[in-house]
Design a protein around this motif. Structure first.
Motif, mmCIF file in Angstrom:
data_model
loop_
_atom_site.group_PDB
_atom_site.id
_atom_site.type_symbol
_atom_site.label_atom_id
_atom_site.label_comp_id
_atom_site.label_asym_id
_atom_site.label_seq_id
_atom_site.Cartn_x
_atom_site.Cartn_y
_atom_site.Cartn_z
ATOM 1 N N GLY A 52 -8.373 47.884 -15.359
ATOM 2 C CA GLY A 52 -7.631 48.234 -14.249
ATOM 3 C C GLY A 52 -8.457 48.151 -13.106
ATOM 4 O O GLY A 52 -9.673 48.104 -12.849
ATOM 5 N N ASN A 53 -8.029 48.228 -11.584
ATOM 6 C CA ASN A 53 -8.231 48.188 -10.502
ATOM 7 C C ASN A 53 -8.679 49.159 -9.431
ATOM 8 O O ASN A 53 -6.357 48.917 -9.654
ATOM 9 N N VAL A 113 -7.053 52.787 -19.477
ATOM 10 C CA VAL A 113 -6.739 51.595 -19.579
ATOM 11 C C VAL A 113 -8.426 50.914 -19.698
ATOM 12 O O VAL A 113 -8.583 49.566 -20.172
ATOM 13 N N GLU A 114 -9.543 51.641 -19.810
ATOM 14 C CA GLU A 114 -10.584 51.670 -20.212
ATOM 15 C C GLU A 114 -11.305 51.552 -21.402
ATOM 16 O O GLU A 114 -12.194 50.518 -21.908
ATOM 17 N N PRO A 148 0.932 59.460 -22.517
ATOM 18 C CA PRO A 148 -0.273 58.085 -22.131
ATOM 19 C C PRO A 148 -0.663 57.279 -22.877
ATOM 20 O O PRO A 148 -0.840 55.853 -22.428
ATOM 21 N N ALA A 149 -0.309 57.135 -24.102
ATOM 22 C CA ALA A 149 -1.089 56.080 -24.839
ATOM 23 C C ALA A 149 0.695 55.792 -24.816
ATOM 24 O O ALA A 149 0.287 54.299 -24.927
ATOM 25 N N ARG A 150 1.683 55.575 -25.025
ATOM 26 C CA ARG A 150 2.730 54.864 -25.074
ATOM 27 C C ARG A 150 2.730 54.677 -23.450
ATOM 28 O O ARG A 150 3.468 52.728 -23.368
ATOM 29 N N TYR A 151 2.471 55.021 -22.380
ATOM 30 C CA TYR A 151 2.381 54.412 -21.072
ATOM 31 C C TYR A 151 1.955 52.805 -20.917
ATOM 32 O O TYR A 151 2.004 52.441 -20.173
ATOM 33 N N VAL A 152 0.532 53.170 -21.553
ATOM 34 C CA VAL A 152 -1.024 52.059 -21.891
ATOM 35 C C VAL A 152 -0.435 51.082 -22.045
ATOM 36 O O VAL A 152 -0.886 49.508 -21.947
ATOM 37 N N ARG A 153 0.315 51.684 -23.451
ATOM 38 C CA ARG A 153 0.785 50.644 -25.084
ATOM 39 C C ARG A 153 1.680 49.657 -24.296
ATOM 40 O O ARG A 153 1.512 48.475 -24.539
#
Length: 267
Positions: free
Chosen positions: A51-52, A221-222, A253-258
């Motif tokens: 991430g940034n 994201v880390e 959260p899991a689905r969003y990042v995936r």
């Protein structure tokens, strides 16, 4: 100390007249931080891995892979890339495209990401009548249509609320109430609540929740698990954290990042 694959002092994009040039930046095991600076060109900070975090005077943006932070020409800002992260910096000549006049987060399509990476892999001093220039023109047209997303935390200017922001940054799991904060900064609860609302546009509760979302995205994201992220933010149960996340961003959260990674075919 973390290093960058392409030191910016050796590749000055502002010296080039090309409409769009790109640089690929990678951090090592530690975070990479670019201190406060500005560019003649506009800058799109594209998160490819990790991430940034981009900070300007009155706001903070944190974007997961597949998104970018747009920083208009001349805007003073700083960047931090999360550990083992990878970003691409796309520099855009002022006035060449109809992009927002203020900082914002943009959702980037797979085609936009591929074009950015293509530019980063080629020469930055490409001719104005060649294939790279034509592809850069297509990229800019697509960016003009990219939708804005909500990864923004407004930062206050008053020292009292800045003190609270610094404390939340150090301890995102804090559950100190606005009344307790009012005592700490020697203000009445009503005055502090009004000050936060005036300076951020959000109530104290919504402002703190927005900060937690940004911290959560950074952890996720880390590679942190949903459970450890919930614990880091002080949630008593994983389900309550997931509920908050889903209400705010519309997905777990899991689905969003995936989805941010898989749908954009990022590695």
């Amino acid at each position: 100390m973390a290093t960058t694959a392409f030191p910016l002092d050796l590749h000055d994009p502002d010296s080039l007249a090309q409409p769009a040039v790109a640089l690929l930046i990678e951090s090592q095991q530690n975070d990479t931080e670019v201190p406060v600076h500005y560019h003649r060109k506009g800058q799109l900070i594209v998160a490819l891995k990790g991430g940034n975090v981009c900070t300007i005077e009155d706001g903070l943006w944190m974007v997961p892979p597949g998104f970018g932070v747009w920083v208009p020409s001349g805007t003073v800002h700083s960047n931090r890339v999360t550990a083992n992260g990878k970003i691409c910096l796309l520099f855009i000549e002022p006035g060449i495209a109809q992009l927002p006049e203020h900082c914002c987060t943009l959702a980037l399509s797979p085609l936009i990401l591929e074009l950015v990476l293509y530019l980063a892999g080629g020469p930055n001093d490409y001719p104005a009548d060649g294939q790279i220039a034509r592809l850069a023109g297509v990229l800019l047209e697509l960016l003009e249509q990219a939708p804005a997303e909500r990864f923004y935390l407004p930062l206050p200017k008053s020292p009292q609320v800045r003190q609270i922001a610094s404390a939340l940054a150090e301890a995102p799991a804090s559950r100190v109430t606005v009344a307790e904060w009012a005592d700490r900064v020697a203000m009445s609860e009503r005055t502090l609540a009004r000050l936060i609302k005036n300076e951020t546009g959000l109530s104290f509760g919504h402002w703190r929740k927005q900060w937690q979302i940004i911290v959560a995205l950074q952890h996720l994201v880390e590679g942190a698990s949903v459970q450890s992220t919930a614990e880091a933010l002080g949630y008593e149960s994983v389900s309550s954290f997931i509920s908050m996340f889903r209400k705010t961003l519309g997905n777990s959260p899991a689905r969003y990042v995936r989805d941010a990674i898989v749908s954009r075919k990022l590695t």
